[in-house]
Design a protein around this motif. Structure first.
Motif, PDB file in Angstrom:
ATOM      1  N   THR A 139       0.837  -1.197   0.000  1.00 32.74           N
ATOM      2  CA  THR A 139       0.000   0.000   0.000  1.00 32.74           C
ATOM      3  C   THR A 139       0.864   1.236   0.000  1.00 32.74           C
ATOM      4  O   THR A 139       2.010   1.204   0.442  1.00 32.74           O
ATOM      5  CB  THR A 139      -0.912   0.078   1.252  1.00 32.74           C
ATOM      6  OG1 THR A 139      -0.075   0.123   2.412  1.00 32.74           O
ATOM      7  CG2 THR A 139      -1.830  -1.122   1.344  1.00 32.74           C
TER       8      THR A 139
ATOM      9  N   PHE B 241      -4.252   0.637  -1.876  1.00 34.18           N
ATOM     10  CA  PHE B 241      -3.687  -0.664  -2.198  1.00 34.18           C
ATOM     11  C   PHE B 241      -3.132  -0.660  -3.612  1.00 34.18           C
ATOM     12  O   PHE B 241      -3.823  -0.321  -4.571  1.00 34.18           O
ATOM     13  CB  PHE B 241      -4.765  -1.743  -2.056  1.00 34.18           C
ATOM     14  CG  PHE B 241      -4.200  -3.130  -2.058  1.00 34.18           C
ATOM     15  CD1 PHE B 241      -3.692  -3.693  -0.889  1.00 34.18           C
ATOM     16  CD2 PHE B 241      -4.145  -3.889  -3.220  1.00 34.18           C
ATOM     17  CE1 PHE B 241      -3.162  -4.971  -0.881  1.00 34.18           C
ATOM     18  CE2 PHE B 241      -3.607  -5.158  -3.218  1.00 34.18           C
ATOM     19  CZ  PHE B 241      -3.116  -5.714  -2.046  1.00 34.18           C
TER      20      PHE B 241
ATOM     21  N   ALA C 124      -5.377  -6.208  -7.564  1.00 34.85           N
ATOM     22  CA  ALA C 124      -6.218  -6.633  -6.448  1.00 34.85           C
ATOM     23  C   ALA C 124      -7.664  -6.838  -6.868  1.00 34.85           C
ATOM     24  O   ALA C 124      -8.216  -6.061  -7.637  1.00 34.85           O
ATOM     25  CB  ALA C 124      -6.156  -5.582  -5.354  1.00 34.85           C
TER      26      ALA C 124
ATOM     27  N   GLN D 268     -11.291  -6.420  -5.654  1.00 31.40           N
ATOM     28  CA  GLN D 268     -11.786  -5.499  -4.626  1.00 31.40           C
ATOM     29  C   GLN D 268     -13.244  -5.737  -4.246  1.00 31.40           C
ATOM     30  O   GLN D 268     -14.076  -6.040  -5.101  1.00 31.40           O
ATOM     31  CB  GLN D 268     -11.661  -4.064  -5.141  1.00 31.40           C
ATOM     32  CG  GLN D 268     -10.198  -3.695  -5.372  1.00 31.40           C
ATOM     33  CD  GLN D 268      -9.958  -2.229  -5.224  1.00 31.40           C
ATOM     34  OE1 GLN D 268     -10.807  -1.426  -5.538  1.00 31.40           O
ATOM     35  NE2 GLN D 268      -8.792  -1.885  -4.727  1.00 31.40           N
TER      36      GLN D 268
ATOM     37  N   ARG E  87     -16.407  -4.141  -1.310  1.00 28.17           N
ATOM     38  CA  ARG E  87     -16.672  -3.024  -0.407  1.00 28.17           C
ATOM     39  C   ARG E  87     -17.165  -3.559   0.915  1.00 28.17           C
ATOM     40  O   ARG E  87     -17.561  -4.716   1.028  1.00 28.17           O
ATOM     41  CB  ARG E  87     -17.710  -2.081  -1.023  1.00 28.17           C
ATOM     42  CG  ARG E  87     -17.220  -1.363  -2.272  1.00 28.17           C
ATOM     43  CD  ARG E  87     -17.976  -0.053  -2.449  1.00 28.17           C
ATOM     44  NE  ARG E  87     -19.376  -0.149  -2.108  1.00 28.17           N
ATOM     45  CZ  ARG E  87     -20.344  -0.292  -3.009  1.00 28.17           C
ATOM     46  NH1 ARG E  87     -20.054  -0.362  -4.293  1.00 28.17           N
ATOM     47  NH2 ARG E  87     -21.585  -0.364  -2.630  1.00 28.17           N
TER      48      ARG E  87
ATOM     49  N   SER F  82     -10.928 -14.374  -9.034  1.00 29.64           N
ATOM     50  CA  SER F  82      -9.774 -13.461  -9.097  1.00 29.64           C
ATOM     51  C   SER F  82      -8.422 -14.169  -9.129  1.00 29.64           C
ATOM     52  O   SER F  82      -7.391 -13.527  -9.304  1.00 29.64           O
ATOM     53  CB  SER F  82      -9.787 -12.521  -7.893  1.00 29.64           C
ATOM     54  OG  SER F  82      -9.462 -13.263  -6.740  1.00 29.64           O
TER      55      SER F  82
ATOM     56  N   ALA G 204      -9.588 -11.035  -1.347  1.00 28.25           N
ATOM     57  CA  ALA G 204     -10.071  -9.772  -1.896  1.00 28.25           C
ATOM     58  C   ALA G 204      -9.700  -8.656  -0.956  1.00 28.25           C
ATOM     59  O   ALA G 204      -9.559  -8.867   0.256  1.00 28.25           O
ATOM     60  CB  ALA G 204     -11.589  -9.809  -2.080  1.00 28.25           C
ATOM     61  N   VAL G 205      -9.523  -7.490  -1.523  1.00 27.41           N
ATOM     62  CA  VAL G 205      -9.119  -6.341  -0.737  1.00 27.41           C
ATOM     63  C   VAL G 205     -10.345  -5.462  -0.508  1.00 27.41           C
ATOM     64  O   VAL G 205     -11.139  -5.263  -1.411  1.00 27.41           O
ATOM     65  CB  VAL G 205      -8.046  -5.560  -1.497  1.00 27.41           C
ATOM     66  CG1 VAL G 205      -7.761  -4.239  -0.810  1.00 27.41           C
ATOM     67  CG2 VAL G 205      -6.793  -6.398  -1.598  1.00 27.41           C
ATOM     68  N   ILE G 206     -10.484  -5.000   0.704  1.00 27.15           N
ATOM     69  CA  ILE G 206     -11.644  -4.165   0.991  1.00 27.15           C
ATOM     70  C   ILE G 206     -11.340  -2.728   0.616  1.00 27.15           C
ATOM     71  O   ILE G 206     -10.370  -2.136   1.075  1.00 27.15           O
ATOM     72  CB  ILE G 206     -12.025  -4.251   2.482  1.00 27.15           C
ATOM     73  CG1 ILE G 206     -12.358  -5.704   2.833  1.00 27.15           C
ATOM     74  CG2 ILE G 206     -13.215  -3.352   2.770  1.00 27.15           C
ATOM     75  CD1 ILE G 206     -12.377  -5.973   4.316  1.00 27.15           C
ATOM     76  N   ASP G 207     -12.171  -2.231  -0.251  1.00 28.61           N
ATOM     77  CA  ASP G 207     -12.046  -0.838  -0.657  1.00 28.61           C
ATOM     78  C   ASP G 207     -12.934  -0.035   0.267  1.00 28.61           C
ATOM     79  O   ASP G 207     -14.154  -0.046   0.150  1.00 28.61           O
ATOM     80  CB  ASP G 207     -12.481  -0.708  -2.120  1.00 28.61           C
ATOM     81  CG  ASP G 207     -12.626   0.743  -2.529  1.00 28.61           C
ATOM     82  OD1 ASP G 207     -12.139   1.611  -1.789  1.00 28.61           O
ATOM     83  OD2 ASP G 207     -13.223   0.975  -3.589  1.00 28.61           O
TER      84      ASP G 207
ATOM     85  N   PHE H  68      -7.512   1.437   1.683  1.00 29.74           N
ATOM     86  CA  PHE H  68      -7.383   0.035   2.029  1.00 29.74           C
ATOM     87  C   PHE H  68      -8.007  -0.236   3.393  1.00 29.74           C
ATOM     88  O   PHE H  68      -7.727   0.444   4.371  1.00 29.74           O
ATOM     89  CB  PHE H  68      -5.897  -0.354   2.034  1.00 29.74           C
ATOM     90  CG  PHE H  68      -5.644  -1.739   2.520  1.00 29.74           C
ATOM     91  CD1 PHE H  68      -6.055  -2.830   1.744  1.00 29.74           C
ATOM     92  CD2 PHE H  68      -5.032  -1.982   3.743  1.00 29.74           C
ATOM     93  CE1 PHE H  68      -5.820  -4.124   2.190  1.00 29.74           C
ATOM     94  CE2 PHE H  68      -4.811  -3.279   4.189  1.00 29.74           C
ATOM     95  CZ  PHE H  68      -5.205  -4.351   3.422  1.00 29.74           C
TER      96      PHE H  68
ATOM     97  N   VAL I  34      -8.383  -7.340   4.316  1.00 28.59           N
ATOM     98  CA  VAL I  34      -8.538  -8.366   3.304  1.00 28.59           C
ATOM     99  C   VAL I  34      -9.601  -9.374   3.726  1.00 28.59           C
ATOM    100  O   VAL I  34      -9.882  -9.554   4.904  1.00 28.59           O
ATOM    101  CB  VAL I  34      -7.214  -9.109   3.015  1.00 28.59           C
ATOM    102  CG1 VAL I  34      -6.183  -8.150   2.464  1.00 28.59           C
ATOM    103  CG2 VAL I  34      -6.715  -9.828   4.255  1.00 28.59           C
TER     104      VAL I  34
END
Lengths: 240, 380, 226
Positions: free
Chosen positions: B301, B306, B330, B332, B334, B349, B354-357, B362, B365
C-alpha cells in the motif's frame, strides 16, 4: 277542475260491484273489448320492436361495429316523454289524414320499447366469452353459425329479459292512449275522472295495473320454462 | 437469544407488545391467531411472515384496532389499546396496505394531508409537511395536484407511504406494501424503504409472504404458522442459521446458506489487515509478515491505497517494496458487499483473497476462510 | 268528429298564441317545474332513507329493490288514478306517484354508489383513524357522487316526462296544454306543451350534468349502473 266534465252520475259506483258485473265485461264498450284493443296494440308494438332491434343489435354487437354508449341509451330509455311525443304526433297524424289512432300512440310506444330490447341484445352478445367464440370458429363454425348457435344461444335469457322490460313498460304506458283520443283499457280511468266517479277510476286503475302485473308474471314464467338451466344461470346481467 | 421475555428496562422500551393474543373469528372454529406474544422494540423493523392463513394480516389489523382480539392484551407505546379510543390510536399509527387505498376523489396533496388535517394542523404547516414528505419518498412535486388514477402503481405506493407518515407517527404498519407492483419496482421501493427508515427511524411492522423481502428489510422476523402460531421470532441471520423447527426450515427454503451469504456483508466479518505492508517497508519486514500469514504473497500500500500483490521471489533484498514488480492486481470488495458477491469475486480473481475498498482506502482483506468462519457465527 | 276534417288544415303552431297566451304558457311551465322539483325532492329524501336501510341491513336490499321495482311497473295512469279518492285532484295526488317512480332509479344508484367504494379505500380511511361519520361524509359520499348524479339525471328527466301524464288528474303543467289542445282540437298548445316539456327535460339534464362535473372533478366519465 273546470276542464273535467261534471256528469250527474252517482259519485260512487262500487269498485268490485262494477268489476264483477258481467255487463261491465261485455259489449263494444266492455272490459273484454277494451282489453283486446290494448293487447293487440301492445303485441304489434312488441313484435315490431323485437324483429327490428334483435337483428340490428346482434349484427352491431357481432361485428363490433359502432361502439354504442350503453349508459346514454339507458338514460334515453328512461327519459322518453311518451305523452309529449304522442302529443306532438297527434296533430301531424291528423293533418296527414291518418286520424287520432293508432299511429301517434303506436310510434310513441315503439320508441319506448326499442331501447331495452336493443340494449339487452347488444350487451348480451358483446359479453359472450370471446374464448367460446374463438373455440367455435376454430371448430369450423361459419360466422352465421357463430352468431346463431353460440352468441344468440348464450344471450337468449338476457334478450328475453329486455323484451320483458319493454313489454311491461309498453303495457304500463298504453293507458295514456285513452287520453289522446283513443280507447283501450285506460278508458275507464278517463271516464271515471270525467264523470267524477271515484269507483270507476279505481276499478280502471286496478284493470290497468293488473294487466301490467300479468304481463310481467307471464314473461317470468316463460323465462323459467323455456330456457335451459345452463343458459338461465348465465343471465347475470339485466337492465333491472 | 432472548427473543421473548426479559426486558429489564421497562415496557416503554417496547413500541408494541402483544401478550397472549387470541383471535377467533365468529363462525369459525379454528383460531386465526393463538396465544401470540411478541415484543417489538422501538425503532425496529419487524416482519410478520408465514403462509396464507397464518394470521399475519389479522395480527397487524389488531395492532391498530381494525380487529379486536378475542383474548389477550395489546400495548402500543406502553398503553393497552383496549383502554384507548380507536380513532385516537389509529391517528398515531401509519398504515400502508397493498392496494394503497388512496382516495380517488382527492388530489395527491389532499391524500397526503388527510391525517394532519384531521388533527387540526394549520394550512401552512400541512402544505410544508406535504412538500417535505414528497421529497422524502422521492416523488415529483408536480404530482401533488394530480389524482391517484393518474399515477403509476409504484408512485401510488410511494404516496401511500407518504400519507402514512404525514403526522409523523412513531409506528408504521405495512401490509404487503409492495405486493402489487412489478419485481423491478418492488426492489426499488424496498431499497427506498431501507433508506427512508435509516432517516426516520420508525417502528415498522411489515406483513409479507416473501421471505427474501423479510430478510432484506427486517431487523427481526416473526415466522407464523397456520392458525397464528409463532414458530420463531429472531434476527434474520438466526432464522437462517438456526431454524427453530422443521416448519421454519421448510419455509425458509433449501438455499438457506445462499440466503445467508446474501444477507451478511463483508462488514459482518472479523476481517484483518492481512499480509500487507507499506511500499516503504523492506524485505525483512515482508518475510516476517509472510511467515506469519503462511503465504508467498504480500500486499503493498501507499498512502493507504492498495497498489497490488508482490510474490516472495520478486522481493529484492535491501530495497523498499515499492521497487518490486507487482504481479497481481487486487480483487476489490466493499464493506457493504454481500458475502455472496465477495465470494464470487474471490473465486474469479485467482488470488483467493479480496481487498476491501473502504471509500478509496485500504480497509483489510477477505478470504474464503474468513467467510466460512463468518457463517459459523450468528448475527443477532 | 266531422269537425276534425276542418281541423286538418289547422297549422301545427300559431305563433301569435305565444303572445296571446304567454301567461298561460308561463304558468304551465312553472307548474311543471314545481311538480318535478317537489317529486324529485320527495323521492330523493325517501331514497336516502331506503338506501341507508339497504346498506346498513344487507338482507333488506333485495326486498327494497323488489318494492321499488314493483312501484315502477305500476302504470302511471293507474297510480295517479288510485289516489284520487283519497286526495282528490290535488297536487299531492300528482306528486306522490311521481316521487314513487323515482325511487327505483335513485335507490339503485345510491346503493351502487356506496358499494362502489373499494374495500381498500374504506380500510385506509378506517386505518387512518377517521371517525365513521367522517368516513361517510368525506370519503364514501364524494365517491358515490357520480352514481348519485347519474341517478338524479335519469330521475329528473323521466319525472319531467311523467308530469305531463299528471294532466289527466288536472295537474301536469305543460301536459295540461297538451290535453287542452286535444280537447279543443287546437294543435298549437299541444305542440308547445310537448316541445317545451322535452326542452325542459333537456335543460334540467344539462344543468345537473354541469353541476355534477363541477362537483366531481376527479371523475372524468359519468358512471351509471342503469
Amino acid at each position: 277542475m273546470t276542464v273535467l266534465a261534471q256528469a250527474p252520475v252517482p259519485r260512487d259506483v262500487g269498485v268490485f260491484e262494477w268489476l264483477f258485473d258481467p255487463q261491465s265485461w261485455t259489449g263494444s264498450d266492455g272490459i273484454l273489448a277494451s282489453l283486446a284493443d290494448t293487447v293487440v296494440l301492445c303485441a304489434i308494438v312488441m313484435v315490431v320492436a323485437t324483429v327490428t332491434m334483435v337483428p340490428l343489435a346482434s349484427w352491431l354487437a357481432h361485428t363490433r361495429r359502432g361502439e354504442v354508449s350503453v349508459s346514454w341509451l339507458v338514460t334515453l330509455s328512461r327519459a322518453i316523454p311518451t305523452f309529449a311525443v304522442a302529443g306532438l304526433l297527434v296533430p301531424i297524424s291528423l293533418r296527414n289524414g291518418w286520424g287520432f289512432e293508432p299511429w301517434p300512440i303506436f310510434i310513441a310506444l315503439l320508441l319506448l320499447a326499442l331501447p331495452p330490447i336493443f340494449l339487452n341484445t347488444y350487451t348480451a352478445i358483446k359479453q359472450v366469452d370471446p374464448g367460446v367464440v374463438d373455440a367455435a370458429r376454430a371448430m369450423g363454425y361459419s360466422e352465421t353459425n357463430v352468431l346463431f348457435r353460440v352468441e344468440l344461444a348464450l344471450a337468449t335469457s338476457v334478450i328475453l329479459d329486455g323484451v320483458r322490460v319493454a313489454a311491461v313498460t309498453v303495457v304500463a304506458t298504453e293507458p295514456i292512449r285513452a287520453f289522446l283520443g283513443g280507447d283501450g283499457l285506460g278508458r275507464y280511468v278517463r271516464d271515471g275522472l270525467g264523470q267524477n266517479n271515484d269507483g270507476l277510476v279505481v276499478a280502471g286503475a286496478i284493470l290497468v295495473a293488473g294487466l301490467a302485473g300479468l304481463t310481467a308474471l307471464s314473461f317470468r314464467s316463460i323465462e323459467s320454462v323455456a330456457l335451459p338451466d345452463g343458459v338461465r344461470r348465465l343471465a347475470t346481467t339485466s337492465t333491472r | 437469544m432472548s427473543s421473548n421475555g426479559h426486558h429489564s428496562k421497562g415496557a416503554t422500551e417496547m413500541a408494541i407488545r402483544l401478550d397472549g393474543v387470541d383471535k377467533v373469528f365468529p363462525g369459525t372454529e379454528r383460531p386465526a391467531v393463538s396465544a401470540l406474544s411478541l415484543e417489538i422494540p422501538r425503532g425496529a423493523t419487524v416482519a410478520l411472515i408465514g403462509p396464507s392463513g397464518c394470521g399475519k394480516t389479522t395480527t397487524l389489523r389488531m395492532i391498530n384496532g381494525l380487529i379486536a382480539p378475542t383474548a389477550g392484551r395489546i400495548e402500543v407505546d406502553g398503553t393497552d389499546i383496549a383502554t384507548q379510543p380507536t380513532v385516537q390510536l389509529r391517528r398515531g399509527i401509519g398504515y400502508v396496505i397493498q392496494e394503497v387505498g388512496l382516495f380517488p376523489h382527492r388530489t395527491i396533496a389532499q391524500n397526503i394531508g388527510t391525517v394532519p388535517k384531521m388533527l387540526g394542523w394549520e394550512r401552512d404547516r400541512i402544505a410544508e409537511r406535504i412538500d417535505e414528505l414528497v421529497d422524502l419518498v422521492g416523488l415529483d412535486r408536480d404530482m401533488l395536484r394530480r389524482y391517484p388514477d393518474e399515477l403509476s402503481g409504484g408512485q401510488q405506493q410511494r404516496v401511500g407511504v407518504a400519507r402514512a407518515l404525514a403526522a409523523d407517527p412513531p409506528v408504521l404498519l405495512m401490509d404487503e406494501p409492495f405486493g402489487a407492483v412489478d419485481p423491478i419496482v418492488r426492489t426499488r421501493l424496498q431499497d427506498e424503504l431501507l433508506e427512508l427508515q435509516a432517516r426516520v427511524g420508525k417502528t415498522i411492522v411489515l406483513v409479507t409472504h416473501d421471505i427474501d423481502e423479510a430478510l432484506k428489510i427486517a431487523d427481526r422476523i416473526a415466522l407464523l404458522n397456520v392458525g397464528g402460531i409463532l414458530e420463531q421470532y429472531s434476527s434474520a441471520d438466526e432464522l437462517l442459521a438456526a431454524p427453530a423447527s422443521g416448519f421454519v426450515e421448510a419455509f425458509v427454503g433449501d438455499d438457506r446458506s445462499v440466503k445467508r451469504l446474501q444477507l451478511k456483508t463483508v462488514a459482518d466479518l472479523p476481517f484483518h489487515q492481512g499480509p500487507v505492508l507499506a511500499a516503504t517497508d523492506g524485505a525483512v519486514a515482508a518475510r516476517k509478515v509472510m511467515q506469519e500469514y503462511a503465504t508467498d504473497w504480500i500486499g503493498v500500500t501507499s498512502d493507504d491505497i492498495f497498489l497490488g500483490w508482490v510474490h516472495a521471489d520478486d522481493i529484492l533484498t535491501d530495497a523498499p517494496l515499492a521497487s518490486a514488480p507487482r504481479a497481481m492486481p487486487a480483487a476489490q470488495v466493499r464493506r457493504d458487499s454481500t458475502l455472496r458477491s465477495a465470494m464470487q469475486i474471490i473465486m474469479t480473481s485467482h488470488t483467493s483473497v479480496a481487498v476491501i475498498d473502504d471509500g478509496g482506502q485500504f480497509g483489510g482483506v477477505v478470504t474464503l476462510e474468513l467467510i466460512r468462519a463468518g457463517l459459523e457465527a450468528v448475527t443477532d | 268528429m266531422a269537425g276534425l276534417l276542418a281541423q286538418a288544415t289547422n297549422p301545427i303552431i300559431r305563433w301569435e298564441y305565444f303572445i296571446d297566451e304567454w301567461d298561460q304558457i308561463q304558468r304551465a311551465l312553472i307548474e311543471h317545474l314545481e311538480l318535478t322539483v317537489y317529486a324529485v325532492i320527495l323521492g330523493f329524501v325517501l331514497s336516502v332513507g331506503l338506501s341507508a336501510v339497504a346498506l346498513r341491513y344487507r338482507w333488506s336490499a333485495g326486498p327494497i329493490n323488489g318494492f321499488t321495482a314493483f312501484l315502477y311497473t305500476i302504470p302511471s295512469v293507474a297510480l295517479f288514478a288510485i289516489l284520487v279518492p283519497y286526495f282528490g285532484l290535488s297536487r299531492i295526488t300528482a306528486v306522490v306517484p311521481l316521487a314513487a317512480y323515482t325511487l327505483l332509479i335513485l335507490v339503485t344508484n345510491f346503493v351502487a354508489g356506496f358499494n362502489s367504494v373499494s374495500p381498500e379505500v374504506r380500510e385506509a380511511a378506517a386505518g387512518m383513524g377517521m371517525t365513521p361519520a367522517r368516513r361517510v361524509l368525506h370519503v364514501e359520499l364524494p365517491l358515490a357522487m357520480p352514481y348519485i348524479i347519474a341517478g338524479l339525471r335519469i330521475a329528473v328527466v323521466s319525472t319531467v316526462g311523467l308530469v305531463t301524464v299528471a294532466a289527466i288528474i288536472g295537474q301536469g303543467g305543460l301536459g295540461r296544454l297538451i290535453l287542452d289542445g286535444l280537447r279543443r282540437t287546437f294543435w298549437t298548445p299541444m305542440t308547445i306543451g310537448s316541445l317545451l316539456s322535452i326542452l325542459l327535460a333537456l335543460a334540467l339534464d344539462g344543468i345537473i350534468l354541469v353541476a355534477g362535473r363541477w362537483a366531481t372533478p376527479w371523475a372524468q366519465r359519468q358512471k351509471s349502473v342503469l
